[in-house]
Design a protein around this motif. Structure first.
Motif, PDB file in Angstrom:
ATOM      1  N   UNK A  75      35.407  49.001  44.372  1.00  9.56           N
ATOM      2  CA  UNK A  75      36.341  50.018  44.842  1.00  9.56           C
ATOM      3  C   UNK A  75      37.742  49.414  44.820  1.00  9.56           C
ATOM      4  N   UNK A  76      38.721  50.262  44.526  1.00 10.61           N
ATOM      5  CA  UNK A  76      40.102  49.791  44.460  1.00 10.61           C
ATOM      6  C   UNK A  76      41.025  50.865  45.028  1.00 10.61           C
ATOM      7  N   UNK A  77      42.052  50.432  45.750  1.00 13.22           N
ATOM      8  CA  UNK A  77      43.118  51.310  46.226  1.00 13.22           C
ATOM      9  C   UNK A  77      44.330  51.004  45.363  1.00 13.22           C
ATOM     10  N   UNK A  78      44.941  52.056  44.827  1.00 17.26           N
ATOM     11  CA  UNK A  78      45.985  51.915  43.826  1.00 17.26           C
ATOM     12  C   UNK A  78      47.205  52.729  44.230  1.00 17.26           C
ATOM     13  N   UNK A  79      48.395  52.164  44.057  1.00 15.45           N
ATOM     14  CA  UNK A  79      49.599  52.966  44.244  1.00 15.45           C
ATOM     15  C   UNK A  79      49.770  53.863  43.027  1.00 15.45           C
ATOM     16  N   UNK A 139      47.958  47.314  42.679  1.00 15.03           N
ATOM     17  CA  UNK A 139      46.753  47.144  43.483  1.00 15.03           C
ATOM     18  C   UNK A 139      47.162  47.009  44.939  1.00 15.03           C
ATOM     19  N   UNK A 140      46.608  47.885  45.773  1.00 13.80           N
ATOM     20  CA  UNK A 140      46.848  47.794  47.212  1.00 13.80           C
ATOM     21  C   UNK A 140      45.674  47.127  47.917  1.00 13.80           C
ATOM     22  N   UNK A 141      44.538  47.078  47.259  1.00 13.63           N
ATOM     23  CA  UNK A 141      43.361  46.434  47.821  1.00 13.63           C
ATOM     24  C   UNK A 141      42.157  46.693  46.936  1.00 13.63           C
ATOM     25  N   UNK A 142      41.174  45.810  47.047  1.00 12.65           N
ATOM     26  CA  UNK A 142      39.942  46.021  46.286  1.00 12.65           C
ATOM     27  C   UNK A 142      38.794  45.321  46.990  1.00 12.65           C
ATOM     28  N   UNK A 143      37.586  45.744  46.637  1.00 15.74           N
ATOM     29  CA  UNK A 143      36.386  45.127  47.189  1.00 15.74           C
ATOM     30  C   UNK A 143      35.255  45.333  46.192  1.00 15.74           C
ATOM     31  N   UNK A 144      34.305  44.433  46.206  1.00 15.51           N
ATOM     32  CA  UNK A 144      33.108  44.538  45.366  1.00 15.51           C
ATOM     33  C   UNK A 144      31.885  44.463  46.268  1.00 15.51           C
TER      34      UNK A 144
END
Length: 147
Positions: free
Chosen positions: A27-31, A36-41
């Motif tokens: 998952x990724x949070x994107x502007x 990239x504002x954040x990501x996780x696996x």
């Protein structure tokens, strides 16, 4: 001319509920402009991309921003200017990518394998956006002063 570079807070910790859903890989949070504002696996993944590195997440963020712009352009061509794209989904032979608006200037992308319950993932994405949409928003940057 001197300036300060501010580091954006990493919002990856907010994505943990999504990456704990069976079948969700990343998952990724994107502007809106592709940062990239954040990501996780998900834990214990195997395969070509078992864990997103920062560099991979940044590349994915740029690709997701391009995908959002393509969706917006397509919607405008079909339904007129001002149409809002709520969600995009891409299916590959290896899995799905779901992408949704996540607040002012922010988007949320989730990659799954083929066995994931895509309806459940989409629902959980919307619940997450509703809960923490303010944290997922990225306000437009100020214009650079004229020199």
């Amino acid at each position: 001319m001197t300036g300060t570079i501010t580091r954006l807070p990493d919002l990856g910790w907010m994505l943990r509920p999504l990456t704990e859903i069976p079948g969700v890989r990343h998952a990724v949070v994107v502007s809106e402009d592709g940062l990239r504002l954040g990501h996780d696996s998900a834990a214990n993944l195997s395969g070509p991309v078992a864990r997103l590195s920062v560099a991979e997440a940044e590349s994915l963020s740029a690709a997701c921003a391009a995908m959002a712009m393509t969706g917006r352009s397509t919607g405008a061509l079909l339904f007129g200017r001002g149409v809002t794209t709520r969600q995009l989904m891409m299916e590959t032979d290896q899995g799905f990518v779901l992408f949704t608006h996540a607040g002012v200037g922010a988007h949320l992308g989730v990659a799954t394998d083929l066995e994931a319950d895509v309806g459940l993932v989409a629902q959980q994405m919307q619940l997450l956006v509703a809960k923490i949409g303010a944290h997922l928003s990225s306000l437009p940057r100020d214009e650079a002063p004229a020199t």
